[in-house]
Design an enzyme around this catalytic site. Structure first.
Site, mmCIF file in Angstrom:
data_model
loop_
_atom_site.group_PDB
_atom_site.id
_atom_site.type_symbol
_atom_site.label_atom_id
_atom_site.label_comp_id
_atom_site.label_asym_id
_atom_site.label_seq_id
_atom_site.Cartn_x
_atom_site.Cartn_y
_atom_site.Cartn_z
ATOM 1 N N TYR A 295 40.516 42.589 13.734
ATOM 2 C CA TYR A 295 41.586 43.314 14.408
ATOM 3 C C TYR A 295 42.779 42.399 14.686
ATOM 4 C CZ TYR A 295 44.260 45.912 17.832
ATOM 5 O OH TYR A 295 45.285 46.529 18.495
ATOM 6 N N LYS B 264 46.603 42.551 13.090
ATOM 7 C CA LYS B 264 47.799 42.662 13.931
ATOM 8 C C LYS B 264 48.735 41.476 13.695
ATOM 9 C CE LYS B 264 47.299 46.660 15.755
ATOM 10 N NZ LYS B 264 48.285 47.720 15.536
ATOM 11 N N THR C 211 44.024 53.800 26.360
ATOM 12 C CA THR C 211 43.755 54.821 25.345
ATOM 13 C C THR C 211 42.244 54.845 25.105
ATOM 14 O OG1 THR C 211 43.919 53.291 23.480
ATOM 15 C CG2 THR C 211 45.975 54.365 24.201
#
Length: 159
Positions: free
Chosen positions: A49, A53, A84
């Protein structure tokens, strides 16, 4: 893992190529990428991840430079943790970052990115805490950053 790469790298490149070339042909347009301050540090327990990014952050700066005289602006929004379903979907609810109750509100982060894009800014880090963290990442050794990230993202670190 492949889904993360396809979303953050392959999808970003495809959309930028499909849409960006039309903007360049018209000599106007604005592109907003969602990068992350995670891309500024080695992501222990989230290496894929954070690596993707890092790609988005870097790609955005490079594309902005390539398009600088074209009438097309490129902005990268680099938030930190946002409230989220990401942490649930990623199986990170047992981590310190997953359990952090002070995540930024998604609407505020989106508004921050949108306003930066409208101004034509190259990048924007959402939130004061994240701005400090991004600044520190620029001067902190990578091994120390990896250790700091480990403390936030290691499975079981939230208990």
């Amino acid at each position: 893992m492949v889904h993360v790469i396809n979303t953050n790298i392959t999808g970003t490149i495809r959309l930028a190529w499909l849409i960006g070339r039309h903007m360049r042909e018209r000599s106007q347009g604005r592109i907003l990428f969602t990068g992350s301050i995670a891309g500024l540090m080695p992501g222990s327990f989230q290496a894929v991840y954070n690596g993707t990014k890092a790609f988005v952050d870097s790609f955005s700066f490079a594309l902005r430079n390539e398009l600088k005289d074209s009438g097309v602006s490129v902005t990268v929004l680099m938030p930190g943790p946002v409230n989220t379903h990401f942490f649930e979907r990623a199986g990170l609810m047992d981590t310190r970052v997953g359990q952090d109750e002070h995540k930024a509100e998604a609407a505020h982060v989106a508004r921050t990115g949108y306003e930066a894009m409208k101004r034509g800014d190259g990048d924007v880090v959402a939130g004061m805490k994240n701005k400090v963290q991004a600044a520190m990442a620029a001067v902190t050794p990578q091994t120390a950053l990896a250790e700091q990230h480990r403390k936030m993202a290691e499975p079981g670190s939230g208990s």
